[in-house]
Design a protein around this motif. Sequence first.
Motif, PDB file in Angstrom:
ATOM      1  N   PRO A 478       0.813  -1.321   0.149  1.00  0.00           N
ATOM      2  CA  PRO A 478       0.179   0.116  -0.020  1.00  0.00           C
ATOM      3  C   PRO A 478       0.862   1.292   0.060  1.00  0.00           C
ATOM      4  CG  PRO A 478      -0.887  -1.503   1.597  1.00  0.00           C
ATOM      5  CD  PRO A 478       0.512  -2.026   1.158  1.00  0.00           C
ATOM      6  N   LYS A 479       2.210   1.071   0.277  1.00  0.00           N
ATOM      7  CA  LYS A 479       3.038   2.295   0.097  1.00  0.00           C
ATOM      8  C   LYS A 479       3.736   2.494  -1.040  1.00  0.00           C
ATOM      9  CE  LYS A 479       3.903   2.554   5.043  1.00  0.00           C
ATOM     10  NZ  LYS A 479       2.972   3.676   5.281  1.00  0.00           N
ATOM     11  N   CYS A 480       3.354   1.969  -2.128  1.00  0.00           N
ATOM     12  CA  CYS A 480       3.826   1.941  -3.670  1.00  0.00           C
ATOM     13  C   CYS A 480       3.264   3.107  -4.357  1.00  0.00           C
ATOM     14  CB  CYS A 480       3.735   0.562  -4.280  1.00  0.00           C
ATOM     15  SG  CYS A 480       4.547   0.639  -6.000  1.00  0.00           S
ATOM     16  N   ALA A 481       3.755   4.256  -3.996  1.00  0.00           N
ATOM     17  CA  ALA A 481       3.297   5.568  -4.556  1.00  0.00           C
ATOM     18  C   ALA A 481       3.350   5.696  -6.044  1.00  0.00           C
ATOM     19  CB  ALA A 481       4.005   6.762  -3.703  1.00  0.00           C
ATOM     20  N   GLU A 482       4.388   5.100  -6.728  1.00  0.00           N
ATOM     21  CA  GLU A 482       4.585   5.198  -7.832  1.00  0.00           C
ATOM     22  C   GLU A 482       3.335   4.593  -8.635  1.00  0.00           C
ATOM     23  OE1 GLU A 482       6.437   7.259  -9.797  1.00  0.00           O
ATOM     24  OE2 GLU A 482       8.125   7.822  -8.397  1.00  0.00           O
ATOM     25  N   LEU A 503      -6.697   9.127  -6.881  1.00  0.00           N
ATOM     26  CA  LEU A 503      -5.405   8.121  -6.835  1.00  0.00           C
ATOM     27  C   LEU A 503      -4.240   9.006  -6.749  1.00  0.00           C
ATOM     28  CD1 LEU A 503      -6.722   5.852  -9.660  1.00  0.00           C
ATOM     29  CD2 LEU A 503      -5.850   5.069  -7.551  1.00  0.00           C
ATOM     30  N   TYR A 504      -4.141  10.009  -7.379  1.00  0.00           N
ATOM     31  CA  TYR A 504      -2.972  11.060  -7.063  1.00  0.00           C
ATOM     32  C   TYR A 504      -2.896  11.525  -5.463  1.00  0.00           C
ATOM     33  CZ  TYR A 504      -2.893  11.649 -12.255  1.00  0.00           C
ATOM     34  OH  TYR A 504      -2.645  11.344 -13.592  1.00  0.00           O
ATOM     35  N   LEU A 514       6.438  13.391  -3.537  1.00  0.00           N
ATOM     36  CA  LEU A 514       6.470  13.029  -4.887  1.00  0.00           C
ATOM     37  C   LEU A 514       5.897  14.048  -5.852  1.00  0.00           C
ATOM     38  CD1 LEU A 514       6.881  10.491  -6.798  1.00  0.00           C
ATOM     39  CD2 LEU A 514       4.517   9.802  -6.390  1.00  0.00           C
ATOM     40  N   SER A 515       6.726  14.763  -6.339  1.00  0.00           N
ATOM     41  CA  SER A 515       6.602  16.088  -7.045  1.00  0.00           C
ATOM     42  C   SER A 515       5.501  15.865  -8.326  1.00  0.00           C
ATOM     43  CB  SER A 515       7.624  16.848  -7.395  1.00  0.00           C
ATOM     44  OG  SER A 515       8.273  16.338  -8.557  1.00  0.00           O
ATOM     45  N   GLU A 516       5.849  14.842  -9.175  1.00  0.00           N
ATOM     46  CA  GLU A 516       4.857  14.637 -10.274  1.00  0.00           C
ATOM     47  C   GLU A 516       3.550  14.468  -9.706  1.00  0.00           C
ATOM     48  OE1 GLU A 516       4.551  11.685 -14.000  1.00  0.00           O
ATOM     49  OE2 GLU A 516       6.199  11.302 -12.679  1.00  0.00           O
ATOM     50  N   ALA A 517       3.175  13.686  -8.717  1.00  0.00           N
ATOM     51  CA  ALA A 517       2.050  13.336  -8.112  1.00  0.00           C
ATOM     52  C   ALA A 517       1.078  14.814  -7.886  1.00  0.00           C
ATOM     53  CB  ALA A 517       1.832  12.632  -6.943  1.00  0.00           C
ATOM     54  N   HIS A 518       1.860  15.708  -7.440  1.00  0.00           N
ATOM     55  CA  HIS A 518       1.250  17.217  -7.051  1.00  0.00           C
ATOM     56  C   HIS A 518       1.078  17.921  -8.452  1.00  0.00           C
ATOM     57  CE1 HIS A 518       1.849  17.411  -2.650  1.00  0.00           C
ATOM     58  NE2 HIS A 518       2.808  16.994  -2.839  1.00  0.00           N
ATOM     59  N   TYR A 519       2.023  17.741  -9.712  1.00  0.00           N
ATOM     60  CA  TYR A 519       1.567  18.367 -10.816  1.00  0.00           C
ATOM     61  C   TYR A 519       0.426  17.613 -11.553  1.00  0.00           C
ATOM     62  CZ  TYR A 519       2.153  20.056 -15.372  1.00  0.00           C
ATOM     63  OH  TYR A 519       2.002  20.525 -16.850  1.00  0.00           O
ATOM     64  N   HIS A 541       4.350  21.542  -6.005  1.00  0.00           N
ATOM     65  CA  HIS A 541       4.956  20.810  -7.034  1.00  0.00           C
ATOM     66  C   HIS A 541       6.304  21.551  -7.049  1.00  0.00           C
ATOM     67  CE1 HIS A 541       6.610  20.695 -11.133  1.00  0.00           C
ATOM     68  NE2 HIS A 541       6.858  19.293 -11.241  1.00  0.00           N
ATOM     69  N   ASP A 542       6.278  23.104  -7.597  1.00  0.00           N
ATOM     70  CA  ASP A 542       7.498  23.899  -7.872  1.00  0.00           C
ATOM     71  C   ASP A 542       8.175  23.925  -6.398  1.00  0.00           C
ATOM     72  OD1 ASP A 542       6.307  24.343 -10.318  1.00  0.00           O
ATOM     73  OD2 ASP A 542       5.836  26.414  -9.921  1.00  0.00           O
ATOM     74  N   GLU A 543       7.920  23.977  -5.207  1.00  0.00           N
ATOM     75  CA  GLU A 543       8.380  24.200  -4.062  1.00  0.00           C
ATOM     76  C   GLU A 543       9.381  22.592  -4.093  1.00  0.00           C
ATOM     77  OE1 GLU A 543       5.570  24.644  -1.056  1.00  0.00           O
ATOM     78  OE2 GLU A 543       5.400  26.736  -1.391  1.00  0.00           O
ATOM     79  N   ILE A 544       8.532  21.576  -4.115  1.00  0.00           N
ATOM     80  CA  ILE A 544       9.422  20.171  -3.858  1.00  0.00           C
ATOM     81  C   ILE A 544      10.489  20.175  -4.932  1.00  0.00           C
ATOM     82  CG2 ILE A 544       9.038  17.880  -4.224  1.00  0.00           C
ATOM     83  CD1 ILE A 544       6.272  18.112  -3.035  1.00  0.00           C
ATOM     84  N   GLU A 545      10.265  20.485  -6.380  1.00  0.00           N
ATOM     85  CA  GLU A 545      11.068  20.531  -7.310  1.00  0.00           C
ATOM     86  C   GLU A 545      12.541  21.474  -7.034  1.00  0.00           C
ATOM     87  OE1 GLU A 545      11.483  18.819 -10.791  1.00  0.00           O
ATOM     88  OE2 GLU A 545      10.493  17.558  -9.252  1.00  0.00           O
TER      89      GLU A 545
END
Length: 576
Positions: A478-482, A503-504, A514-519, A541-545
């Motif tokens: 359940p922790k497989c975020a990707e 899901l995101y 996970l920045s892509e998930a935010h985007y 997303h921008d902050e994490i990147e």
Amino acid sequence: MKLLKIGYQFAQVVLSSYWAKMARGGRRFQIVALLGLGFLCGAYNQQVPAQAGISGSATVHGKVLNAAGEPVVGATVHLQQKGTSKAETVADAKGEYTFAGLASGSYVLIAEVAGVQSHDAALTISSLHSQYELDLRLVNPSTNGDKSHKGSTASAAAMEFADNPNFAVAGVTDWTAAGGHGSDTSLRTSEALTRETLTLKPGAVGPGTTAIPADGAAARTSEEKLRTAVTDAPRDFEANHRLGEFYLRQGRYPEAATLLKTAFEINPRDFDNEYDLAQACENVGDLTQARNHVQQLLAEHDAADLHRLAGSIDEKLGDPLTAVHEYEQAVRMDPSEQNYFEWGSELLYHRAVWQAQAVFEQGVKGFPKSARMLTALGAALFAGALYDDAANRLCEASDLNPADPDPYTFMGKIEIAAPNPLACVREKLERFVRLQPDNALANYFYAMALWKENGRSTDPQTMQRIEAMLTKAVSVDPKCAEAYLQLGNLDASKREFEKATSLYSKAIEVSPQLSEAHYRLGVAYERIGEKEKAKLEFQKHDEIEKQTAAEVLRQRKDVKQFVIALPPNPASPPLN
């Protein structure tokens, strides 16, 4: 010289401010002024080491070291850029030298004193306003570049390369991106795989020792017997050594260090015990003591195992240059699978990518059944942007032991990062799922390979299969975020944005960074008209990147990059 420099700078200011007046004052005034400036320039240049054409803002600083790694005072250091005159300086009382005001370009440095020279060190300055650290090691001509040790009885003939990797590590410098290729995504994947390659190392086993059961009833019984022996005879060498060795093999390093130290006090002449004590000290962080014990052992026994251990300690002490020479010496004395692997791993970690490939390839020739050697070679090939070659090597590794998850994990990651689908990978990942159907990563990587192979635009039956494997991945872990992220992408591709947002959000819950998930969540919110929520996710997303980029840069700066001395006629592939 200082006064001339001040005069030169003052003349520049004065003459520039009066340039308009010179223009009005006629040709005679201009000639007099220019002659004056020319005089100052000539006088100044005579006082500064010749660096014609080497004007910039970069600085190269380092130490001149002897073969034992000690600073050398008074050595002359030469610096040469192609097409320019040579500059030189002298190492100070600490053995340190500095060249300042360097422009971007390629340079060669060499140190010499009393007829002894270092290898030529090639350095590429890729940007101005940079600081480069480069230590130069003098080479004893009688050793042909091999580091010698007091009391050494080893001969170069103890190790014969059939195809000797033709390079020498001459120094270290800051990270420059040299030796890495491809996009930043590929580079980050390569760096992650390099760190994972280091974990493929087995636990160190000392000479003449055997492994003791790590857990279970047998281990508990062994520990009880060994502890009883120490209790009955607390000053007995054998009792302390055997229990200390037992704890060392189990990774219980503080307990091991205490017992092995007691055994050493009782009998400081026992080689195996002092070797084990050095390992225990290394693992509890007492690196100075660890190094002292290894140096003492090397003074009496010039053994490959000791050079390998010395390399590990030197790396942890922040001296990778000495470490890589120790690892190389270990291979020359004993070309074992472990020694090849340690040497290649050290080179790869410090971004000597082509050289790591050469060492791992040699290791594979000697040990074609070593899955970890093939896996490491795959990581090195990927670091050099040889994606198909990397995939082939990882596939070979998976064939040697199909139950080992490591080669599959490596190939799954390079498949995602590579620009195109890689040969043999999908087939091997399918086998991974078949052999380990309840492995979350097996399902995730195979789903991603299948999706990529079909160009993310495929028939409904294949899409259902991909969705089923991704769903299996999150059900197993359940922790497989990707996997949550990719399930969201599947729903988004079907324009089911409400489902995608759920899901995101789950992916972010599991992995907030996970920045892509935010985007992607921001895009999904936009599609359903939630503009404010979308804006917030884009900001996150921008902050994490930004934070991630800063952390990646910090990590890169923390790892010094090897500078390679090239042979007169370097073979392909080119060395960095």
